[in-house]
Design a protein around this motif. Sequence first.
Motif, PDB file in Angstrom:
ATOM      1  N   TYR A 160      19.927 -63.620 -56.074  1.00 22.53           N
ATOM      2  CA  TYR A 160      19.834 -64.451 -54.866  1.00 22.53           C
ATOM      3  C   TYR A 160      21.197 -65.013 -54.476  1.00 22.53           C
ATOM      4  O   TYR A 160      21.540 -65.059 -53.303  1.00 22.53           O
ATOM      5  N   ASP A 161      21.953 -65.446 -55.469  1.00 24.98           N
ATOM      6  CA  ASP A 161      23.285 -65.995 -55.181  1.00 24.98           C
ATOM      7  C   ASP A 161      24.183 -64.949 -54.535  1.00 24.98           C
ATOM      8  O   ASP A 161      24.956 -65.258 -53.618  1.00 24.98           O
ATOM      9  N   HIS A 200      23.185 -64.588 -50.964  1.00 26.45           N
ATOM     10  CA  HIS A 200      23.650 -65.775 -50.249  1.00 26.45           C
ATOM     11  C   HIS A 200      25.153 -65.688 -49.959  1.00 26.45           C
ATOM     12  O   HIS A 200      25.593 -65.909 -48.826  1.00 26.45           O
ATOM     13  N   SER A 256      26.028 -63.084 -47.358  1.00 27.49           N
ATOM     14  CA  SER A 256      25.671 -63.481 -45.988  1.00 27.49           C
ATOM     15  C   SER A 256      26.734 -64.387 -45.392  1.00 27.49           C
ATOM     16  O   SER A 256      27.029 -64.312 -44.197  1.00 27.49           O
ATOM     17  N   ASN A 284      21.080 -63.749 -41.640  1.00 26.92           N
ATOM     18  CA  ASN A 284      20.515 -65.063 -41.952  1.00 26.92           C
ATOM     19  C   ASN A 284      19.000 -65.015 -42.055  1.00 26.92           C
ATOM     20  O   ASN A 284      18.413 -65.646 -42.935  1.00 26.92           O
ATOM     21  N   ARG A 334      18.213 -63.371 -45.324  1.00 26.33           N
ATOM     22  CA  ARG A 334      18.460 -64.290 -46.445  1.00 26.33           C
ATOM     23  C   ARG A 334      17.327 -65.316 -46.564  1.00 26.33           C
ATOM     24  O   ARG A 334      16.815 -65.570 -47.661  1.00 26.33           O
ATOM     25  N   TYR A 337      14.352 -65.815 -49.679  1.00 22.05           N
ATOM     26  CA  TYR A 337      14.019 -67.048 -50.409  1.00 22.05           C
ATOM     27  C   TYR A 337      12.520 -67.284 -50.481  1.00 22.05           C
ATOM     28  O   TYR A 337      12.055 -68.037 -51.329  1.00 22.05           O
TER      29      TYR A 337
END
Length: 186
Positions: free
Chosen positions: A103-104, A107, A110, A126, A129, A133
């Motif tokens: 996930y990082d 992020h 992006s 965006n 992303r 989540y």
Amino acid sequence: MDLAGIAAIFALAGIPVSVLLGRWQMRTALAQTRESHRTAIELAEANHRHALELARRGAEDERDRWLLEVRRAEYRYFQNALGQLRRALSSQATTHEELRAAYDEVHDCSHRIAEVGPDEVHDIVNVIRRQCYTIPISWPGSAEQRVALWTETIGPLRDELDTAVRSAVGNPRPPAHGGNLILRRP
């Protein structure tokens, strides 16, 4: 007065005429020199402006090539990060730390895309992303459930992203062989 005297008078009268003719020729030569100098200055200035314009265009072209290269690289990194996240979600053996790292990476990628643009691509990134989540809500559901959720939410968005990326890098339609500009798995 004999002929020699008359010739002498004409010779004496010819001196001022010669001086006047010489003066007139000198003025004409100076005027031609000034005109040649002015023309040479104008030509040099025009050449200088042209050289500056060529240098500016060259710098702009180089910047455009660099930006295109950076965009392609960042888009590729983002697609790779999405692939890594998809693989982490589809595996039952994925730890919470591995999932967090995936996930990082999505992020971080992006935000790097935000720096190189364009806005059309960044807006879709965006949305992707934020949708990514929402997937851990089903955690610790089965890998099949997470893959199904991925396919329903992220899959269509990646198609939109591919279209926006092709537009951003100057390739408005997919290649004839059906491949994507950015290699990825669904």
